[in-house]
Structure formats: structure tokens, C-alpha cells
Design an enzyme around this catalytic site. Structure first.
Site, PDB file in Angstrom:
ATOM      1  CG  ASP A   1     -30.632  43.060 -17.190  1.00  0.00           C
ATOM      2  OD1 ASP A   1     -30.641  43.397 -15.988  1.00  0.00           O
ATOM      3  OD2 ASP A   1     -29.749  42.348 -17.691  1.00  0.00           O
TER       4      ASP A   1
ATOM      5  N   GLY B   1     -16.371  40.995 -23.480  1.00  0.00           N
ATOM      6  CA  GLY B   1     -16.994  40.750 -22.185  1.00  0.00           C
ATOM      7  C   GLY B   1     -17.842  39.498 -22.224  1.00  0.00           C
TER       8      GLY B   1
ATOM      9  CG  PHE C   1     -28.547  35.255 -22.411  1.00  0.00           C
ATOM     10  CD1 PHE C   1     -29.367  34.231 -22.003  1.00  0.00           C
ATOM     11  CD2 PHE C   1     -28.944  36.556 -22.149  1.00  0.00           C
ATOM     12  CE1 PHE C   1     -30.565  34.484 -21.355  1.00  0.00           C
ATOM     13  CE2 PHE C   1     -30.137  36.822 -21.500  1.00  0.00           C
ATOM     14  CZ  PHE C   1     -30.949  35.782 -21.099  1.00  0.00           C
TER      15      PHE C   1
ATOM     16  N   GLY D   1     -21.684  37.847 -20.620  1.00  0.00           N
ATOM     17  CA  GLY D   1     -22.951  38.082 -19.941  1.00  0.00           C
ATOM     18  C   GLY D   1     -23.601  36.768 -19.559  1.00  0.00           C
TER      19      GLY D   1
END
Length: 458
Positions: free
Chosen positions: A233, A104, A108, A106
Site C-alpha cells: 500500500d 486521521g 483499520f 484509515g
């Protein structure tokens, strides 16, 4: 060599032409001089280009080497120094970071799955490699911020850090691989979700235990570990699921350590995820344990209802569940995909806890200590009013040294209007929600996100 061959051919041609035309000797010498100058000029240009390239790459390499040395020193200062893996080993294991190994992406960077040799002889580790791919000005800072937080944490409900690596300006973090991916892929069937156990997440006991796992991990960073850590988060795709289908807090990229003697952390822009940021956090930029608890409350509602927090065709999830609560139909919010029987009292307990944690006003939310007690049934379910409370900002009796006070210089606001967001008291035209303003001292005005979440138009 090609240039020299062409020049030699040209020279031979000129000599043949000069023989046929009987060119006088001084012109032949002039031609030879031009050819020699061209050859020497090309050679000089080639040498100069090579010298410039060498200086550039040598300087770049020295910069990377210096950065690596600094990074290694920083890592050695951390308690329980993480393992440093060789980058070439990671590159081979991920097939040069091929798309087929990507788990995946994100904010960053991207995450890749691979198998690496462990520190013990013959040991093989299944890991997830987080490659920081943001711009050069931030990725080094992002890397140090995350590793300085996650390396401290040791808990069964937190994804453990295994080690780190570095390559030419690109830092990497290596985490233990979670074979059942992230919670959102099971709850919402997102693309890329493995869905190997479709019946597992649809069991009531699995979802109840998932809430308990997340609460236990959050309780650890808020109350058991010192100094206190704020995740900032909390959401379904940051909850990883291990081989035993237990939930673990992951992605501490936005996490922060609260300084000793402080109870909040102020950041410009209040980073986080739409729908999970608490209203006071949006207004003031101050993250506290109560802003984490707000996000946890929204996540509880996602787990029990199977619905996403923010959806284009319905109100924010908290508004929808609160509306059902007001009508006495709270249990209608339960995900119909649940395949096992459950006690209505247990379902109601978690739904009420989700509403209590996502209360618009931070002072009315429970602490993680109280939340864990409610989940483990050592305390009764929280009392939740039938009508959604108004979000009042600033809080009544706010003092200048309060955790929720606003630092005007940091926010750069000159507005003189405060905001009260009223749920359940408006006209039918706006779905029972309205915004009310009252004059106060200078303070930040409502953001678009606050309006969209707490002012629902039907």
C-alpha cells in the site's frame, strides 16, 4: 423504592375505601395477597435481571481477560518485545479519544496523538496511537498481522513501533509521532494538513530526497531484511515525515511477510489503493516486489508533478506523463510550485524512473536495487520507450510455477479470454489507447480498474 411507595399508598387507599364501604374481611385479605405478590414479583424480577446482567458482563470480562492474556503471550514471543502501555494512561492522554487529538482515519481504525510516560523515569514520549475499530471478527487479526510485521523492522526510513495496549476487545498500537504529518498533506494541501513548512516541500532538493528516503526504506524491506516484506500500500498518505523532514514508510496494515523460498503472496481481492495497484496484481491477486515497485513509480510521479494519481478530469497520472514523454515535453510535467532551481537532467532522471517503475509489464520494471542506484546517480537513467508498452496478460512463455501465474481456483474465473492493453496504438477517438483480446487458456478477465487506468477516453 418508588414501586414500594406507590404500592403502600395504594394499599392505604384500599383500606380507607374498604372501611367506608365496609368491605368484608376475606376481600381485604385477597387485596393484601395481590399487593404482596406484586411486591415479591417485582423484587424477583429485579434480582433475576441483576443476575442475568452480572453473568453477561462477567462472561464478557472473562472473554476480554482471556483475549488479553493470549495477546500478551503473542507479544512476548516477538523479538524486542514492544512496551505494553496502560489503557487508562492512553485514555487520559487522548482526553478519551477526543476529536481534537485525532490525526486521521484509515481502513483499520483511527489514529490519535498524545504524550505518554516512557519506560525510563521522567521520560515523555510523543506518540501516535492507532485504535483498531473494525468489526470484532477482524480487528484482532488485523492488529496481530500489523504488529508481527512492523515490530521486526528497524530502519531510519520506517516509522518505528513504540508499544501496544488493549482494552475490552480493542487493541491499540503506539507509534513514534511524526511531527510533519503525511506526505499527501504537504503535496496536495489536503484538509487537516499542518502546512507548517509550505516552502519546504516546494524545494527541489526536498522532493528529490523524499524519493530517495522512500526508495531506501523499500529497498530495506525487499532486500536487506529477512524474511522479505511486501508493503502492498505504497502511497503518499502512508509516507510520514519526521522532524527533519525525512520520509518514512508507515501504515503496514496491508503488509505481508513472504514465506521462505517464495517470491509472492496471494490474497483474495488484491487489497490496495485505486491507481497504485499494478495490473498483474489486479489480475492474479499475487503481490510481489514488482507490484510494490509499480506503486513506488506512481508515487515518484506524484512527488515530481504535484498531481494525484487518479483524478476525475484527466487520465491516470502515468498516462499523462507518458503522453508528455512521447511528445518530447517530459519536463512540462514538473510541478510549477517548485521554487528552487534544479538541473533538468535530475528532473528527467526521476520522471523516467517513475515511468520505468510503473511500466504495465512487471518484467520490464527495475528492481529496488536498480532504482536506488539510479536515484543515487551511480547508474544512468533507465531507458523508457516513447510509447507506453502494451500490458500483456498472461506474460509470454508463462510457466505454471511463475510468480505471476494465476491460481484459477482462488480467482474462481472461467473466462477464456486474455487481454493486451495497448497504449499509444489506438485511434484518436480513445486517446491512443485500445484493448485487444486474444484467445488463451482459462484465465481471469480484465477488471474495471484496469480498464479505467489504462484505457483513457479524451
Amino acid at each position: 423504592m418508588g414501586q414500594l411507595f406507590q404500592l403502600d399508598t395504594f394499599n392505604s387507599t384500599v383500606e380507607r375505601l374498604s372501611g367506608n364501604l365496609k368491605i368484608i374481611p376475606h376481600k381485604k385479605k385477597w387485596t393484601t395477597t395481590i399487593i404482596l405478590s406484586s411486591v415479591l414479583g417485582s423484587a424477583a424480577a429485579t434480582v433475576l435481571t441483576a443476575a442475568v446482567a452480572y453473568c453477561y458482563f462477567n462472561s464478557k470480562y472473562r472473554g476480554w481477560k482471556k483475549e488479553l492474556d493470549q495477546l500478551a503471550k503473542s507479544m512476548q514471543l516477538l523479538p524486542g518485545v514492544p512496551i505494553q502501555f496502560k489503557f487508562n494512561d492512553i485514555r487520559r492522554a487522548t482526553k478519551n479519544f477526543h476529536e481534537t487529538t485525532k490525526l486521521g482515519r484509515g481502513g483499520f481504525g483511527a489514529v490519535y496523538r498524545c504524550r505518554l510516560h516512557g519506560p525510563k523515569r521522567g521520560e515523555a514520549l510523543e506518540v501516535a496511537v492507532k485504535k483498531f475499530t473494525r468489526d470484532d471478527n477482524r480487528r484482532y487479526e488485523d492488529f496481530l498481522a500489523e504488529v508481527s510485521v512492523i515490530n521486526r523492522l528497524r530502519h531510519k526510513n520506517i516509522v518505528p513501533l513504540v508499544g501496544w495496549s488493549y482494552n475490552q476487545g480493542g487493541p491499540l498500537l503506539i507509534y513514534e509521532y511524526m511531527p510533519n504529518s503525511s506526505l499527501d498533506q504537504h503535496l496536495f494541501g489536503r484538509s487537516g494538513g499542518k502546512q507548517q513548512q509550505p516552502s519546504q516541500i516546494n524545494r527541489w532538493d526536498t522532493r528529490y530526497n523524499m524519493v530517495k528516503d522512500i526508495a531506501t526504506g523499500l529497498h530495506y524491506v525487499h532486500h536487506e531484511y529477512e524474511p522479505m516484506v511486501l508493503h502492498r500500500d505504497i502511497k503518499a498518505n502512508n509516507i510520514m515525515i519526521d522532524s527533519a523532514f525525512q520520509g518514512r514508510l508507515g501504515d503496514f496494515g496491508l503488509a505481508c511477510v513472504v514465506a521462505e523460498g517464495k517470491k509472492s503472496y496471494t490474497d483474495i481481492g488484491a487489497p490496495g489503493t485505486l491507481g497504485f495497484r499494478s495490473p498483474e496484481y489486479i489480475q492474479s491477486g499475487k503481490a510481489t516486489t514488482k507490484s510494490d515497485i509499480f506503486a513506488f513509480g506512481v508515487l515518484i510521479l506524484e512527488i515530481i508533478t504535484g498531481e494525484v494519481a487518479v483524478d476525475a478530469v484527466r487520465p491516470h497520472l502515468t498516462d499523462w506523463v507518458w503522453h508528455l514523454h512521447m511528445e518530447g515535453r517530459l519536463l512540462d510535467a514538473i510541478d510549477p510550485l517548485l521554487t528552487t532551481e534544479f538541473q533538468a537532467s535530475d528532473a528527467k532522471r526521476l520522471l523516467l524512473l517513475g515511468l520505468a517503475c510503473s511500466n504495465p509489464n512487471p518484467s520490464d520494471r527495475p528492481t529496488m536495487v536498480e532504482a536506488v542506484q539510479i536515484i543515487t546517480k551511480s547508474a544512468p537513467p533507465p531507458h523508457v520507450p516513447l510509447e507506453k508498452p502494451r500490458f500483456v496478460w498472461p506474460p509470454e512463455g508463462l510457466s505454471l510455477n511463475s510468480d505471476y501465474s494465476t491460481e484459477l481456483s482462488g480467482l474462481g474465473s472461467s473466462l477464456t479470454v486474455g487481454i493486451e492493453m495497448t497504449a499509444g496504438h489506438g485511434s484518436s477517438e480513445n486517446g491512443g489507447n485500445s484493448l485487444q483480446h486474444r484467445p488463451i487458456t482459462p484465465m481471469a478477465g480484465p477488471s474495471q480498474e484496469l480498464f479505467s487506468i489504462y484505457h483513457t477516453a479524451e
